[in-house]
Design a protein around this motif. Sequence first.
Motif, PDB file in Angstrom:
ATOM      1  N   GLY A   1       0.818  -1.202   0.000  1.00 24.30           N
ATOM      2  CA  GLY A   1       0.000   0.000   0.000  1.00 24.30           C
ATOM      3  C   GLY A   1       0.849   1.248   0.000  1.00 24.30           C
ATOM      4  N   ILE A   2       0.359   2.301   0.633  1.00 24.91           N
ATOM      5  CA  ILE A   2       1.066   3.583   0.721  1.00 24.91           C
ATOM      6  C   ILE A   2       1.160   3.966   2.191  1.00 24.91           C
ATOM      7  N   TRP A   3       2.400   4.232   2.649  1.00 27.71           N
ATOM      8  CA  TRP A   3       2.636   4.617   4.041  1.00 27.71           C
ATOM      9  C   TRP A   3       3.112   6.060   4.091  1.00 27.71           C
ATOM     10  N   MET A   4       2.923   6.676   5.257  1.00 25.96           N
ATOM     11  CA  MET A   4       3.300   8.082   5.410  1.00 25.96           C
ATOM     12  C   MET A   4       3.851   8.311   6.815  1.00 25.96           C
ATOM     13  N   SER A   5       4.843   9.220   6.886  1.00 18.54           N
ATOM     14  CA  SER A   5       5.406   9.612   8.177  1.00 18.54           C
ATOM     15  C   SER A   5       5.967  11.022   8.014  1.00 18.54           C
ATOM     16  N   ARG A   6       6.513  11.588   9.103  1.00 18.42           N
ATOM     17  CA  ARG A   6       7.124  12.905   9.057  1.00 18.42           C
ATOM     18  C   ARG A   6       8.632  12.759   9.132  1.00 18.42           C
ATOM     19  N   GLY A   7       9.338  13.597   8.348  1.00 17.61           N
ATOM     20  CA  GLY A   7      10.794  13.564   8.354  1.00 17.61           C
ATOM     21  C   GLY A   7      11.363  14.081   9.674  1.00 17.61           C
ATOM     22  N   ARG A   8      12.452  13.532  10.079  1.00 15.16           N
ATOM     23  CA  ARG A   8      13.096  13.898  11.340  1.00 15.16           C
ATOM     24  C   ARG A   8      13.645  15.314  11.252  1.00 15.16           C
ATOM     25  N   GLY A   9      13.237  16.159  12.207  1.00 19.03           N
ATOM     26  CA  GLY A   9      13.742  17.527  12.266  1.00 19.03           C
ATOM     27  C   GLY A   9      13.288  18.384  11.112  1.00 19.03           C
ATOM     28  N   MET A  10      12.223  18.059  10.443  1.00 24.02           N
ATOM     29  CA  MET A  10      11.765  18.843   9.291  1.00 24.02           C
ATOM     30  C   MET A  10      10.248  18.700   9.155  1.00 24.02           C
ATOM     31  N   ARG A  11       9.661  19.706   8.549  1.00 25.55           N
ATOM     32  CA  ARG A  11       8.221  19.652   8.294  1.00 25.55           C
ATOM     33  C   ARG A  11       7.990  19.099   6.890  1.00 25.55           C
ATOM     34  N   VAL A  12       8.230  17.833   6.767  1.00 26.90           N
ATOM     35  CA  VAL A  12       8.128  17.155   5.477  1.00 26.90           C
ATOM     36  C   VAL A  12       7.331  15.867   5.670  1.00 26.90           C
ATOM     37  N   LEU A  13       6.254  15.714   4.885  1.00 26.31           N
ATOM     38  CA  LEU A  13       5.497  14.460   4.847  1.00 26.31           C
ATOM     39  C   LEU A  13       6.194  13.547   3.861  1.00 26.31           C
ATOM     40  N   VAL A  14       6.521  12.337   4.333  1.00 28.34           N
ATOM     41  CA  VAL A  14       7.256  11.383   3.514  1.00 28.34           C
ATOM     42  C   VAL A  14       6.343  10.200   3.229  1.00 28.34           C
ATOM     43  N   MET A  15       6.185   9.874   1.928  1.00 30.05           N
ATOM     44  CA  MET A  15       5.341   8.743   1.532  1.00 30.05           C
ATOM     45  C   MET A  15       6.203   7.634   0.965  1.00 30.05           C
ATOM     46  N   ASP A  16       5.981   6.435   1.516  1.00 34.67           N
ATOM     47  CA  ASP A  16       6.651   5.230   1.027  1.00 34.67           C
ATOM     48  C   ASP A  16       5.623   4.430   0.245  1.00 34.67           C
ATOM     49  N   VAL A  17       5.836   4.299  -1.057  1.00 33.61           N
ATOM     50  CA  VAL A  17       4.851   3.677  -1.951  1.00 33.61           C
ATOM     51  C   VAL A  17       5.278   2.250  -2.260  1.00 33.61           C
ATOM     52  N   GLU A  18       4.319   1.371  -2.328  1.00 33.33           N
ATOM     53  CA  GLU A  18       4.574  -0.041  -2.644  1.00 33.33           C
ATOM     54  C   GLU A  18       5.333  -0.159  -3.954  1.00 33.33           C
ATOM     55  N   GLY A  19       6.310  -1.057  -3.976  1.00 34.58           N
ATOM     56  CA  GLY A  19       7.150  -1.224  -5.145  1.00 34.58           C
ATOM     57  C   GLY A  19       6.419  -1.798  -6.341  1.00 34.58           C
ATOM     58  N   THR A  20       6.946  -1.457  -7.526  1.00 32.56           N
ATOM     59  CA  THR A  20       6.339  -1.939  -8.763  1.00 32.56           C
ATOM     60  C   THR A  20       6.998  -3.241  -9.183  1.00 32.56           C
ATOM     61  N   ASP A  21       6.352  -3.910 -10.119  1.00 31.90           N
ATOM     62  CA  ASP A  21       6.911  -5.119 -10.751  1.00 31.90           C
ATOM     63  C   ASP A  21       7.192  -6.206  -9.723  1.00 31.90           C
ATOM     64  N   GLY A  22       6.316  -6.310  -8.698  1.00 38.52           N
ATOM     65  CA  GLY A  22       6.501  -7.355  -7.691  1.00 38.52           C
ATOM     66  C   GLY A  22       5.843  -8.657  -8.108  1.00 38.52           C
ATOM     67  N   ARG A  23       6.421  -9.746  -7.663  1.00 31.38           N
ATOM     68  CA  ARG A  23       5.854 -11.044  -8.034  1.00 31.38           C
ATOM     69  C   ARG A  23       4.531 -11.297  -7.323  1.00 31.38           C
ATOM     70  N   GLU A  24       4.319 -10.601  -6.198  1.00 24.76           N
ATOM     71  CA  GLU A  24       3.068 -10.821  -5.462  1.00 24.76           C
ATOM     72  C   GLU A  24       1.853 -10.395  -6.289  1.00 24.76           C
ATOM     73  N   ARG A  25       1.984  -9.286  -7.037  1.00 24.88           N
ATOM     74  CA  ARG A  25       0.862  -8.813  -7.862  1.00 24.88           C
ATOM     75  C   ARG A  25       0.933  -9.309  -9.282  1.00 24.88           C
ATOM     76  N   GLY A  26       2.083  -9.797  -9.709  1.00 26.78           N
ATOM     77  CA  GLY A  26       2.192 -10.366 -11.048  1.00 26.78           C
ATOM     78  C   GLY A  26       1.921  -9.323 -12.113  1.00 26.78           C
ATOM     79  N   GLU A  27       1.012  -9.686 -13.051  1.00 26.72           N
ATOM     80  CA  GLU A  27       0.705  -8.777 -14.150  1.00 26.72           C
ATOM     81  C   GLU A  27      -0.275  -7.681 -13.768  1.00 26.72           C
ATOM     82  N   ASP A  28      -0.810  -7.753 -12.576  1.00 24.20           N
ATOM     83  CA  ASP A  28      -1.786  -6.750 -12.138  1.00 24.20           C
ATOM     84  C   ASP A  28      -1.056  -5.465 -11.770  1.00 24.20           C
ATOM     85  N   GLN A  29      -1.129  -4.490 -12.694  1.00 30.70           N
ATOM     86  CA  GLN A  29      -0.459  -3.213 -12.473  1.00 30.70           C
ATOM     87  C   GLN A  29      -1.428  -2.104 -12.068  1.00 30.70           C
TER      88      GLN A  29
END
Length: 823
Positions: free
Chosen positions: A144-172
């Motif tokens: 999925g998509i995760w979010m947190s705040r950067g250390r010592g900064m006012r920055v929203l950081v989003m970690d997005v699920e990787g592409t081309d994974g075998r778990e999802r196969g051809e489902d893009q």
Amino acid sequence: MTDTNQLSSSLSDQPEAQGVKTLVGENTTDSQQLATSNGSVPKEQSGSIAQATPALTSDHHPSDAWEQDTTTSPRLQVVDEKQEFTNDLPEYMEKWGLAHAGFDYNCVAVFGSQSTGKSTLLNRLFGTTFDVMDETQRRQTTKGIWMSRGRGMRVLVMDVEGTDGRERGEDQDFERKSALFSMATSEVIILNLWEHQVGLYQGANMGLLKTVFEVNLQLFQSQRGKEKTLLFFVIRDHVGSTPLANLSNTLQADLEKIWAGLSKPEGLENCKIQDYFDFMYTGLPHKVLLPEKFDTEVDNLRSRFTNPSDPNFVFHPNYHKRIPADGFHVYASGIWEQIMSNKDLDLPTQQELLAQYRCDEIANTASEVFLEAISALKAPVLEKGQIVSDLGSQMSDARQQALKSFDKDASRYHAGVYEKKRLEMLKKLNAQLSVYFVGQLRNLHKQAVLKFQDHIKNELKKPSYNFATVVENATATSEKYFKDNAEEIVLQDTDWSYESEFVQLKEDFSELSGKARSDEIRKMTKALEKQVENELAEPVSMALNNPSADMWHKILSTYRTAKENGQDTLIKKAKSFNSSDDELEESVNNLVLQSWLLLRRKIDEELADSMLLLKLRSKFEEKFRYDDQGLPKVWKPEDDIDAYFKKARDDTLALIPLFAKIDTSQDDDLTVESTEDFDYQRSLTVLGESKQLDITNRFKRESDAFYLEAKRSIVATTAKIPMWLIVLLIVLGWNEFMAILTSPIYLIMFVFLITTGYIVYALNLWGPLERVLSAIAGEATKIIREKVEHGVERARDQGIELNAMKSFTGSSSHDSNQRDKAD
């Protein structure tokens, strides 16, 4: 799809957002003035967005803020594996200390291929705590998509699920949606890729970027030259054999080639990728082989995100989405909702394409067989209006056979596509069958109405019946017939319902029963009126033919009895019609009124001019021509005819005022309610003043004839024929008298004439006989006149013809003489 600028504007228009925007505007320089033509930020003006972070004040270096912020920021899964957006984002904005930051915050996201170290890079770069991959197992870590705040900064950081994974196969599908969500919400997109992936189409996520670019262009076509997004390519494991400049040129060329091949909206055919995106490129050494150098380069890279004075500071004011922090959750959820509804992202895989093609072919074949199977139902159900007894089973069998044929061949293909196509085919089959379902319901409706009408008609023909029971039984029988047959044709896996048709049927039953009820009440009312009329006819006639002082009391007593009998009958029969008290009261009042009108009509018939004169003459004759014993009077010369005549006529004329008005003095409690069209008091008057005067005069003229007749009878009895005249008649008429006696013909004719004359005299037929003879004479005269006129016309015509012939003969003779002279 709604443009993100509209959503941003709607949030900015809120009172709180406007307050934040004003505050930032007062303490910072205009972001538009900080932008330069090449996308760089002047050192003296950079940091207008990030400067307000407490740890990044003018008294502290960015590294100091990094060291001072030792707390661990919590992380939140913004979008889960089921692609559902979280409701907890406002709470976490409070935890991260950004809820009241206004515009003083930034947002960065990362995406790339699975297991390329995206989460590791973010943790090192921003001090977050995203889960990282176990290098001994190489499997998907971020979902999925995760979010947190950067250390010592006012920055929203989003970690997005990787592409081309075998778990999802051809489902893009999720890859496209998450990438588009990152571009729509973030100012900076970090594209994490290995050096050896540069130049590859799928490895460098170029196919994914192509799809996202197209949809992004549709979403943000109005943002040309306004808010841009920075695509920051981080090339991992860069060993330096290929210079970074060459790698960036390769990536830039690939991106521009992709952009040139996009299907662009109308009016944006000539737009460039630089109108919407800026680009940065950097490389990082191998994390495992060169860990110290990797850490050093990450620290240097962090300066681009935290130090506004850095010449390569990434958070350019032109990238900011201008969404207040307190409205970020609404903006982000709205973007995700729009992305979820965008069909352009749902691109099928090769297996899905094949499954769609083959399932469509199989469905078409099965549908042809299905249509042929149900074609036989068209004529009876839709054209002839017949009811097919086993229609439900026939439709179910035809549908089941079609689905079975589809399942046999289509179930071997992609399961998701198969289920979807099967559902589509089922809906299509149900739609085709619904025509017959509706047709059968319509036919059942008509048949049920006919059954209802026949049942009521047959029951009402019986000598005794309860109308309410008849309607109840007819309704129950017809409704059961309809429901039993309607339920049989309702198939499973359909939303068919016969309730609306059933409601309409009940309304029709109610309308028909109401009409039948009105007809029966009308018949009953007519029967009651006939009953009252029959009960009134003879007593009223007898009372008026024998007028007396209590005549009207007798008539009104008869009326009262007839009316009460009718009311009793009405009340008994009204119970079977479920009549309400108001309806019953109205019917009773109407019966009372109609009974009175019947009485008046009978009185008017009996006291019409001719009938009234006949009654008066009868009473006059009874008093003048008959004695007290009822024997005819033979008037004698000594009788006082004038006194008898005067008394008889005065007694008779005294009856006219009695007939003129209905006397209710002995029936004071009798009354009839008046209406707009009926006045009870006026109805008591039978003969007006003028009518009474007219009847009086006419009667006097008729009574005078009786007086003269009586006078003539006295003259006839007192006059005597002289004896010598009788002798003379015998002498002179002896021969004729003997001829009559000796001749049978003369004798018969004489007897006939004497008898006829006596009958005419006795019956007083001289007047009618005279009129008949006058008519015969007139008609004979007319016929004779026509005959004479016809004869005269004929003679005239013959004379004209004769003169013409004479003229012609004379002319011929003259011509002959002329010819002889000429010879």
